[in-house]
Motif scaffolding. Structure first.
Motif, mmCIF file in Angstrom:
data_model
loop_
_atom_site.group_PDB
_atom_site.id
_atom_site.type_symbol
_atom_site.label_atom_id
_atom_site.label_comp_id
_atom_site.label_asym_id
_atom_site.label_seq_id
_atom_site.Cartn_x
_atom_site.Cartn_y
_atom_site.Cartn_z
ATOM 1 N N LEU A 155 16.059 9.548 1.649
ATOM 2 C CA LEU A 155 14.798 9.970 1.053
ATOM 3 C C LEU A 155 13.646 9.566 1.961
ATOM 4 N N TYR A 156 12.802 10.524 2.298
ATOM 5 C CA TYR A 156 11.631 10.291 3.142
ATOM 6 C C TYR A 156 10.373 10.504 2.320
ATOM 7 N N TYR A 157 9.373 9.690 2.592
ATOM 8 C CA TYR A 157 8.073 9.811 1.939
ATOM 9 C C TYR A 157 7.072 10.333 2.960
ATOM 10 N N GLU A 158 6.273 11.311 2.552
ATOM 11 C CA GLU A 158 5.288 11.916 3.438
ATOM 12 C C GLU A 158 3.952 11.176 3.292
ATOM 13 N N TYR A 159 3.907 9.970 3.863
ATOM 14 C CA TYR A 159 2.708 9.144 3.744
ATOM 15 C C TYR A 159 1.522 9.758 4.473
ATOM 16 N N PHE A 160 1.775 10.357 5.606
ATOM 17 C CA PHE A 160 0.699 10.883 6.439
ATOM 18 C C PHE A 160 0.928 12.367 6.675
ATOM 19 N N ALA A 215 0.840 -1.204 0.000
ATOM 20 C CA ALA A 215 0.000 0.000 0.000
ATOM 21 C C ALA A 215 0.875 1.256 0.000
ATOM 22 N N PHE A 216 1.917 1.239 0.808
ATOM 23 C CA PHE A 216 2.826 2.396 0.837
ATOM 24 C C PHE A 216 3.557 2.544 -0.491
ATOM 25 N N GLU A 217 4.024 1.436 -1.027
ATOM 26 C CA GLU A 217 4.757 1.482 -2.297
ATOM 27 C C GLU A 217 3.879 1.999 -3.438
ATOM 28 N N MET A 218 2.592 1.646 -3.420
ATOM 29 C CA MET A 218 1.675 2.097 -4.465
ATOM 30 C C MET A 218 1.531 3.613 -4.506
ATOM 31 N N THR A 219 1.728 4.279 -3.373
ATOM 32 C CA THR A 219 1.503 5.725 -3.300
ATOM 33 C C THR A 219 2.751 6.553 -3.618
ATOM 34 N N HIS A 220 3.884 5.921 -3.810
ATOM 35 C CA HIS A 220 5.150 6.662 -3.950
ATOM 36 C C HIS A 220 5.104 7.776 -4.989
ATOM 37 N N ASP A 221 4.467 7.573 -6.114
ATOM 38 C CA ASP A 221 4.443 8.602 -7.157
ATOM 39 C C ASP A 221 3.447 9.727 -6.871
ATOM 40 N N LEU A 222 2.611 9.571 -5.840
ATOM 41 C CA LEU A 222 1.548 10.537 -5.573
ATOM 42 C C LEU A 222 1.791 11.406 -4.342
ATOM 43 N N ILE A 223 2.823 11.102 -3.588
ATOM 44 C CA ILE A 223 3.032 11.842 -2.343
ATOM 45 C C ILE A 223 4.351 12.602 -2.374
ATOM 46 N N ASN A 224 4.432 13.577 -1.499
ATOM 47 C CA ASN A 224 5.660 14.368 -1.389
ATOM 48 C C ASN A 224 6.783 13.511 -0.823
ATOM 49 N N ARG A 225 8.011 13.824 -1.291
ATOM 50 C CA ARG A 225 9.191 13.186 -0.724
ATOM 51 C C ARG A 225 10.234 14.271 -0.519
#
Length: 179
Positions: free
Chosen positions: A110-115, A88-98
């Motif tokens: 590299l950090y992903y802003e999941y929440f 689920a987290f991997e699916m969102t990588h292209d849609l969220i800020n990093r």
């Protein structure tokens, strides 16, 4: 994300729940449901549940009844009793800020802003759990609810509720009105 863990189960500290419901959510996650959880009475609005089911024009819910699971597809549900898969987290990588941290110890990571809290299209505040679920759904994922878990949500006292039972009560009230 760098670990070999496959699931993240988030549980709020102010919740009590039935063991059987807890087990059903875990089994659903292990069966391949990427985002699955339960819903509980809202704080300060105890007769309501913070869930938005996916429904058709007549108000019928979409769900799945398969392999012993009876789940409701939802737009969002509260993040207080919820399992996310790594997928689920991997699916969102292209849609969220990093972003990368420029601190000495973590420079270049590299950090992903999941929440994150955000503002929706109606200029309303959107909580971090809703933010992630919206991004996950935009990426093609589906969010599911196990509706039949009795929760106690604690505040100044404990408020008990079961979404499945509330749906049955609402159905019964509608049938009485239409009779």
């Amino acid at each position: 994300m760098d670990s070999d863990c496959t699931h993240l189960f988030v549980i709020d500290s102010d919740l009590g729940w039935e063991t059987a419901g807890f087990t059903r959510v875990i089994k659903a996650a292990l069966a391949g449901f990427d985002v699955i959880g339960g819903t509980f009475p809202n704080k300060n609005k105890w007769s309501s549940f913070g869930v938005v089911p996916v429904s058709d024009k007549e108000g019928n819910f979409y769900g799945i009844e398969k392999d012993g699971f009876r789940l409701i597809e939802v737009m969002v549900l509260p993040g207080g009793f919820l399992i996310y898969t790594k997928n689920a987290f991997e699916m969102t990588h292209d849609l969220i800020n990093r972003y990368t941290d420029t601190g000495r110890e973590s420079e270049g990571i590299l950090y992903y802003e999941y929440f994150r809290c955000d503002i929706n299209d109606r200029n309303e505040r959107m909580g971090e759990d809703c933010y992630f679920m919206n991004k996950f759904r935009q990426a093609g994922g589906k969010v599911f609810l196990e509706p039949d878990i009795t929760f106690t949500h604690f505040g100044v006292k404990g408020w008990r509720g079961n979404y499945h039972n509330q749906l049955l009560d609402e159905k019964q009230r509608r049938e009485k009105l239409n009779a």
